[in-house]
Design a protein around this motif. Structure first.
Motif, PDB file in Angstrom:
ATOM      1  N   ILE A  34       0.833  -1.204   0.000  1.00 14.80           N
ATOM      2  CA  ILE A  34       0.000   0.000   0.000  1.00 14.80           C
ATOM      3  C   ILE A  34       0.871   1.259   0.000  1.00 14.80           C
ATOM      4  CG2 ILE A  34      -1.708   1.321   1.322  1.00 14.80           C
ATOM      5  CD1 ILE A  34      -2.811  -1.164  -0.225  1.00 14.80           C
ATOM      6  N   ALA A  35       1.945   1.265   0.763  1.00 13.85           N
ATOM      7  CA  ALA A  35       2.844   2.429   0.767  1.00 13.85           C
ATOM      8  C   ALA A  35       3.443   2.645  -0.629  1.00 13.85           C
ATOM      9  CB  ALA A  35       3.938   2.251   1.810  1.00 13.85           C
ATOM     10  N   ASP A  36       3.856   1.575  -1.292  1.00 12.66           N
ATOM     11  CA  ASP A  36       4.389   1.693  -2.658  1.00 12.66           C
ATOM     12  C   ASP A  36       3.326   2.220  -3.609  1.00 12.66           C
ATOM     13  OD1 ASP A  36       6.882   0.796  -1.883  1.00 12.66           O
ATOM     14  OD2 ASP A  36       6.563  -1.259  -2.583  1.00 12.66           O
ATOM     15  N   TYR A  37       2.102   1.722  -3.472  1.00 10.72           N
ATOM     16  CA  TYR A  37       0.995   2.187  -4.308  1.00 10.72           C
ATOM     17  C   TYR A  37       0.807   3.693  -4.136  1.00 10.72           C
ATOM     18  CZ  TYR A  37      -3.692   2.397  -6.343  1.00 10.72           C
ATOM     19  OH  TYR A  37      -4.780   2.699  -7.128  1.00 10.72           O
ATOM     20  N   LEU A  38       0.844   4.156  -2.896  1.00  8.01           N
ATOM     21  CA  LEU A  38       0.677   5.583  -2.624  1.00  8.01           C
ATOM     22  C   LEU A  38       1.791   6.405  -3.255  1.00  8.01           C
ATOM     23  CD1 LEU A  38      -0.379   5.309   1.106  1.00  8.01           C
ATOM     24  CD2 LEU A  38      -1.834   6.084  -0.780  1.00  8.01           C
ATOM     25  N   ARG A  39       3.015   5.914  -3.229  1.00 11.20           N
ATOM     26  CA  ARG A  39       4.144   6.641  -3.815  1.00 11.20           C
ATOM     27  C   ARG A  39       4.042   6.718  -5.340  1.00 11.20           C
ATOM     28  NH1 ARG A  39       6.823   4.864   0.745  1.00 11.20           N
ATOM     29  NH2 ARG A  39       7.244   2.755   0.081  1.00 11.20           N
ATOM     30  N   CYS A  40       3.324   5.791  -5.954  1.00 13.94           N
ATOM     31  CA  CYS A  40       3.262   5.714  -7.412  1.00 13.94           C
ATOM     32  C   CYS A  40       2.089   6.472  -8.029  1.00 13.94           C
ATOM     33  CB  CYS A  40       3.212   4.250  -7.842  1.00 13.94           C
ATOM     34  SG  CYS A  40       4.756   3.390  -7.541  1.00 13.94           S
ATOM     35  N   ASP A  67      -4.826   8.251  -8.211  1.00 12.19           N
ATOM     36  CA  ASP A  67      -4.861   7.104  -9.110  1.00 12.19           C
ATOM     37  C   ASP A  67      -6.052   7.223 -10.062  1.00 12.19           C
ATOM     38  OD1 ASP A  67      -7.073   6.518  -7.536  1.00 12.19           O
ATOM     39  OD2 ASP A  67      -6.276   4.643  -6.750  1.00 12.19           O
ATOM     40  N   GLY A  68      -6.655   8.393 -10.086  1.00 10.51           N
ATOM     41  CA  GLY A  68      -7.822   8.624 -10.927  1.00 10.51           C
ATOM     42  C   GLY A  68      -9.138   8.383 -10.197  1.00 10.51           C
ATOM     43  N   VAL A  69      -9.083   7.754  -9.042  1.00  9.75           N
ATOM     44  CA  VAL A  69     -10.271   7.503  -8.224  1.00  9.75           C
ATOM     45  C   VAL A  69     -10.127   8.188  -6.869  1.00  9.75           C
ATOM     46  CG1 VAL A  69     -11.680   5.709  -7.119  1.00  9.75           C
ATOM     47  CG2 VAL A  69     -10.688   5.293  -9.383  1.00  9.75           C
ATOM     48  N   TRP A  70      -8.943   8.097  -6.284  1.00 11.26           N
ATOM     49  CA  TRP A  70      -8.654   8.655  -4.962  1.00 11.26           C
ATOM     50  C   TRP A  70      -7.611   9.762  -5.094  1.00 11.26           C
ATOM     51  CZ3 TRP A  70     -10.868   6.759  -0.397  1.00 11.26           C
ATOM     52  CH2 TRP A  70     -11.621   5.600  -0.532  1.00 11.26           C
ATOM     53  N   LEU A  71      -7.628  10.708  -4.148  1.00 14.86           N
ATOM     54  CA  LEU A  71      -6.627  11.774  -4.034  1.00 14.86           C
ATOM     55  C   LEU A  71      -6.010  11.694  -2.651  1.00 14.86           C
ATOM     56  CD1 LEU A  71      -8.713  14.829  -5.286  1.00 14.86           C
ATOM     57  CD2 LEU A  71      -6.756  13.846  -6.457  1.00 14.86           C
ATOM     58  N   TRP A  72      -4.665  11.881  -2.567  1.00 21.22           N
ATOM     59  CA  TRP A  72      -4.010  11.846  -1.261  1.00 21.22           C
ATOM     60  C   TRP A  72      -2.759  12.713  -1.290  1.00 21.22           C
ATOM     61  CZ3 TRP A  72      -4.249   7.746  -4.661  1.00 21.22           C
ATOM     62  CH2 TRP A  72      -3.046   7.313  -5.222  1.00 21.22           C
ATOM     63  N   PRO A  88      -8.400   2.963   5.600  1.00 27.98           N
ATOM     64  CA  PRO A  88      -9.671   2.238   5.588  1.00 27.98           C
ATOM     65  C   PRO A  88      -9.697   1.109   4.559  1.00 27.98           C
ATOM     66  CG  PRO A  88     -10.055   4.590   5.737  1.00 27.98           C
ATOM     67  CD  PRO A  88      -8.586   4.407   5.479  1.00 27.98           C
ATOM     68  N   VAL A  89     -10.428   0.069   4.900  1.00 30.66           N
ATOM     69  CA  VAL A  89     -10.528  -1.136   4.075  1.00 30.66           C
ATOM     70  C   VAL A  89     -10.950  -0.808   2.644  1.00 30.66           C
ATOM     71  CG1 VAL A  89     -11.797  -3.307   3.790  1.00 30.66           C
ATOM     72  CG2 VAL A  89     -10.959  -2.632   6.044  1.00 30.66           C
ATOM     73  N   GLU A  90     -11.836   0.141   2.481  1.00 30.12           N
ATOM     74  CA  GLU A  90     -12.315   0.493   1.138  1.00 30.12           C
ATOM     75  C   GLU A  90     -11.159   0.931   0.238  1.00 30.12           C
ATOM     76  OE1 GLU A  90     -15.681   3.299  -1.031  1.00 30.12           O
ATOM     77  OE2 GLU A  90     -15.447   3.394   1.138  1.00 30.12           O
ATOM     78  N   PHE A  91     -10.239   1.728   0.782  1.00 32.45           N
ATOM     79  CA  PHE A  91      -9.087   2.152  -0.016  1.00 32.45           C
ATOM     80  C   PHE A  91      -8.119   1.002  -0.249  1.00 32.45           C
ATOM     81  CE2 PHE A  91      -4.732   3.538  -0.474  1.00 32.45           C
ATOM     82  CZ  PHE A  91      -4.833   4.370  -1.568  1.00 32.45           C
ATOM     83  N   VAL A  92      -7.805   0.259   0.799  1.00 33.37           N
ATOM     84  CA  VAL A  92      -6.855  -0.854   0.681  1.00 33.37           C
ATOM     85  C   VAL A  92      -7.357  -1.868  -0.344  1.00 33.37           C
ATOM     86  CG1 VAL A  92      -5.787  -2.790   1.908  1.00 33.37           C
ATOM     87  CG2 VAL A  92      -5.906  -0.528   2.993  1.00 33.37           C
ATOM     88  N   ASP A  93      -8.640  -2.220  -0.274  1.00 37.14           N
ATOM     89  CA  ASP A  93      -9.211  -3.161  -1.248  1.00 37.14           C
ATOM     90  C   ASP A  93      -9.131  -2.611  -2.662  1.00 37.14           C
ATOM     91  OD1 ASP A  93      -9.768  -4.960   0.771  1.00 37.14           O
ATOM     92  OD2 ASP A  93     -11.933  -4.568   0.799  1.00 37.14           O
ATOM     93  N   HIS A  94      -9.410  -1.334  -2.828  1.00 46.51           N
ATOM     94  CA  HIS A  94      -9.326  -0.697  -4.151  1.00 46.51           C
ATOM     95  C   HIS A  94      -7.904  -0.813  -4.702  1.00 46.51           C
ATOM     96  CE1 HIS A  94      -9.368   2.391  -7.281  1.00 46.51           C
ATOM     97  NE2 HIS A  94      -8.317   2.904  -6.671  1.00 46.51           N
TER      98      HIS A  94
END
Length: 124
Positions: A34-40, A67-72, A88-94
């Motif tokens: 998840i941390a790598d996903y956030l960095r990318c 990622d086109g769906v979420w902003l952080w 939250p689970v909703e983000f992690v699952d996405h």
């Protein structure tokens, strides 16, 4: 797009408190993914000032990623990596679903192999 990862602070008291999201038992591998996903994420916009970590005071950047769906904020990976903040689970699952789909997708190599220059066919 859905916003995630902005935290309560002196000028934003009504945002979530990151201390409420700490989970030292979160699976290390999933946390790293998840941390790598956030960095990318791709850069959505930049701000003039730097964000400061609510735990350690580290400066966390001034970008907003997506990622086109979420902003952080680009410092969100720091919270996940260094402070075991579990999102939250909703983000992690996405994020995990997106990465699974990406890993299972086929590569189209023929299109690129057919390219001969930057010019459009009508310009050659």
């Amino acid at each position: 797009m859905r916003l995630i990862g902005y935290w309560a602070g002196p000028t934003a008291p009504d945002w979530p408190d990151p201390k409420n999201f700490v989970d030292a038992t979160w699976d290390r591998h999933e946390r790293e993914v998840i941390a790598d996903y956030l960095r990318c994420g791709f850069i959505y916009r930049a701000f003039g000032g730097l964000s400061t970590c609510r735990f350690c005071g580290q400066q966390n950047g001034a970008l907003e990623l997506s990622d086109g769906v979420w902003l952080w904020p680009d410092g969100l990976a720091h919270y996940v990596d260094d402070h075991s903040v579990r999102l939250p689970v909703e983000f992690v699952d996405h994020a995990l679903d997106y990465l699974d789909k990406l890993g299972e997708s086929d590569r189209d190599t023929e299109w690129w192999r057919a390219q001969t220059s930057w010019r459009h066919d009508s310009q050659q």
